[in-house]
Design an enzyme around this catalytic site. Structure first.
Site, PDB file in Angstrom:
ATOM      1  N   GLY A  46     -61.383 -16.382  29.483  1.00  0.00           N
ATOM      2  CA  GLY A  46     -60.188 -16.694  28.707  1.00  0.00           C
ATOM      3  C   GLY A  46     -59.383 -15.430  28.472  1.00  0.00           C
ATOM      4  O   GLY A  46     -59.890 -14.319  28.663  1.00  0.00           O
ATOM      5  N   GLN A  51     -53.701 -10.051  23.801  1.00  0.00           N
ATOM      6  CA  GLN A  51     -54.608  -9.059  24.393  1.00  0.00           C
ATOM      7  C   GLN A  51     -53.913  -8.174  25.432  1.00  0.00           C
ATOM      8  O   GLN A  51     -54.445  -7.131  25.803  1.00  0.00           O
ATOM      9  CB  GLN A  51     -55.816  -9.750  25.053  1.00  0.00           C
ATOM     10  N   CYS A  94     -65.882 -10.351  24.460  1.00  0.00           N
ATOM     11  CA  CYS A  94     -64.422 -10.288  24.413  1.00  0.00           C
ATOM     12  C   CYS A  94     -63.962  -9.138  25.302  1.00  0.00           C
ATOM     13  O   CYS A  94     -64.523  -8.034  25.229  1.00  0.00           O
ATOM     14  CB  CYS A  94     -63.960 -10.056  22.971  1.00  0.00           C
ATOM     15  N   LEU A  95     -62.963  -9.401  26.120  1.00  0.00           N
ATOM     16  CA  LEU A  95     -62.455  -8.357  27.012  1.00  0.00           C
ATOM     17  C   LEU A  95     -61.834  -7.210  26.214  1.00  0.00           C
ATOM     18  O   LEU A  95     -61.723  -6.101  26.719  1.00  0.00           O
ATOM     19  CB  LEU A  95     -61.431  -8.960  27.980  1.00  0.00           C
ATOM     20  N   HIS A 136     -61.875 -19.033  19.840  1.00  0.00           N
ATOM     21  CA  HIS A 136     -61.872 -17.571  20.006  1.00  0.00           C
ATOM     22  C   HIS A 136     -60.468 -17.094  20.407  1.00  0.00           C
ATOM     23  O   HIS A 136     -59.950 -16.116  19.863  1.00  0.00           O
ATOM     24  CB  HIS A 136     -62.915 -17.211  21.079  1.00  0.00           C
ATOM     25  N   GLU A 137     -59.848 -17.823  21.357  1.00  0.00           N
ATOM     26  CA  GLU A 137     -58.525 -17.395  21.855  1.00  0.00           C
ATOM     27  C   GLU A 137     -57.428 -17.660  20.814  1.00  0.00           C
ATOM     28  O   GLU A 137     -56.503 -16.844  20.675  1.00  0.00           O
ATOM     29  CB  GLU A 137     -58.200 -18.102  23.180  1.00  0.00           C
ATOM     30  N   HIS A 140     -57.274 -14.888  18.515  1.00  0.00           N
ATOM     31  CA  HIS A 140     -56.507 -13.732  19.019  1.00  0.00           C
ATOM     32  C   HIS A 140     -55.027 -13.876  18.664  1.00  0.00           C
ATOM     33  O   HIS A 140     -54.360 -12.899  18.323  1.00  0.00           O
ATOM     34  CB  HIS A 140     -56.621 -13.617  20.537  1.00  0.00           C
TER      35      HIS A 140
HETATM   36  O1  K1U Z   1     -60.922 -13.421  24.785  1.00  0.00           O
HETATM   37  C1  K1U Z   1     -61.489 -12.816  25.679  1.00  0.00           C
HETATM   38  O2  K1U Z   1     -61.517 -11.601  25.713  1.00  0.00           O
HETATM   39  C2  K1U Z   1     -62.177 -13.578  26.772  1.00  0.00           C
HETATM   40  C3  K1U Z   1     -63.641 -13.829  26.462  1.00  0.00           C
HETATM   41  C4  K1U Z   1     -63.771 -15.278  26.070  1.00  0.00           C
HETATM   42  C5  K1U Z   1     -65.043 -15.751  25.457  1.00  0.00           C
HETATM   43  C6  K1U Z   1     -66.282 -15.451  26.004  1.00  0.00           C
HETATM   44  C7  K1U Z   1     -67.442 -15.962  25.436  1.00  0.00           C
HETATM   45  C8  K1U Z   1     -67.363 -16.781  24.322  1.00  0.00           C
HETATM   46  C9  K1U Z   1     -66.123 -17.043  23.766  1.00  0.00           C
HETATM   47  C10 K1U Z   1     -64.965 -16.546  24.335  1.00  0.00           C
HETATM   48  C11 K1U Z   1     -64.403 -13.474  27.728  1.00  0.00           C
HETATM   49  O3  K1U Z   1     -64.134 -13.967  28.771  1.00  0.00           O
HETATM   50  S1  K1U Z   1     -65.651 -12.318  27.575  1.00  0.00           S
HETATM   51  C12 K1U Z   1     -66.266 -12.116  29.244  1.00  0.00           C
HETATM   52  C13 K1U Z   1     -67.157 -13.203  29.696  1.00  0.00           C
HETATM   53  O4  K1U Z   1     -67.232 -14.261  29.109  1.00  0.00           O
HETATM   54  C14 K1U Z   1     -68.023 -12.960  30.849  1.00  0.00           C
HETATM   55  C15 K1U Z   1     -67.951 -11.772  31.538  1.00  0.00           C
HETATM   56  C16 K1U Z   1     -68.786 -11.558  32.627  1.00  0.00           C
HETATM   57  C17 K1U Z   1     -69.695 -12.514  32.990  1.00  0.00           C
HETATM   58  C18 K1U Z   1     -69.781 -13.702  32.288  1.00  0.00           C
HETATM   59  C19 K1U Z   1     -68.942 -13.929  31.206  1.00  0.00           C
HETATM   60 ZN    ZN Z   2     -61.473 -12.156  23.016  1.00  0.00          ZN
END
Ligand code: K1U
Ligand code: ZN
Length: 172
Positions: A46, A51, A94-95, A136-137, A140
């Protein structure tokens, strides 16, 4: 399409509250396309416009990524209409908070309305990872990070870890 830079906490721009999108026009569709490309490049499921430093209520998401298959969802002006009292706990990342994963409890089921890439209004009922990721989004878009849901101790450990990683990156 262009890759955008993902902001990392504690960047103050992650705390801004995003504005509603008045019209889904060419500029918003270009933003959506850039966000989709940036999300896949970062290997996220996401991404919220905040972000990448854009204070507009736009989210992209793909929680079912398989090799060679892309089904991005787009949420413009998403709004939670109803959330269940029952909570569900997911391990979140979260990225914008790299390399930190923590369990967060949120409403297990939700009903939301939003506009798609075509600007048409839609509603959605969700549970599981879709409900968790959408909450979560949307957080943000309101300037809230998942670490804001943690205990004060866990949040300060996470922030210290981020500061240490930033320092290491600057001296490398
Ligand atoms: O908002 C963001 O930064 C995106 C986030 C979303 C999210 C992940 C997990 C639970 C709730 C919301 C991500 O995408 S974090 C990265 C991620 O999920 C991932 C990365 C590498 C391998 C597998 C998953
Ligand atoms: Zn996030």
């Amino acid at each position: 399409m262009a890759l955008r830079t993902i902001l990392v906490a504690p960047d103050p721009r992650l705390k801004q509250v995003a504005h509603d999108v008045a019209k889904v026009d060419g500029e918003i569709r270009r933003l959506i396309d850039d966000m989709i490309e940036t999300m896949y490049e970062a290997k996220g499921i996401g991404l919220a416009a905040v972000q990448i430093g854009v204070a507009k209520r736009v989210i992209v998401m793909d929680i079912e990524q398989k090799e060679g298959e892309r089904n991005p969802r787009v949420f413009v002006n998403p709004k939670l209409l109803w959330v269940s009292e029952e909570l569900a706990t997911f391990e979140e990342g979260c990225l914008s908070v790299p390399d930190i994963w923590e369990e967060v409890a949120r409403p297990a089921r939700i009903r939301a309305e939003y506009q798609g890439r075509d600007g048409k209004k839609q509603t959605l009922e969700a549970d599981g990872l879709l409900a968790d990721c959408l909450q979560h989004e949307i957080d943000h878009l309101d300037g809230v990070l998942f670490i804001d849901h943690l205990s004060r101790l866990k949040r300060s450990i996470a922030l210290r870890k981020l500061a240490k990683a930033k320092k290491l990156k600057e001296t490398a």
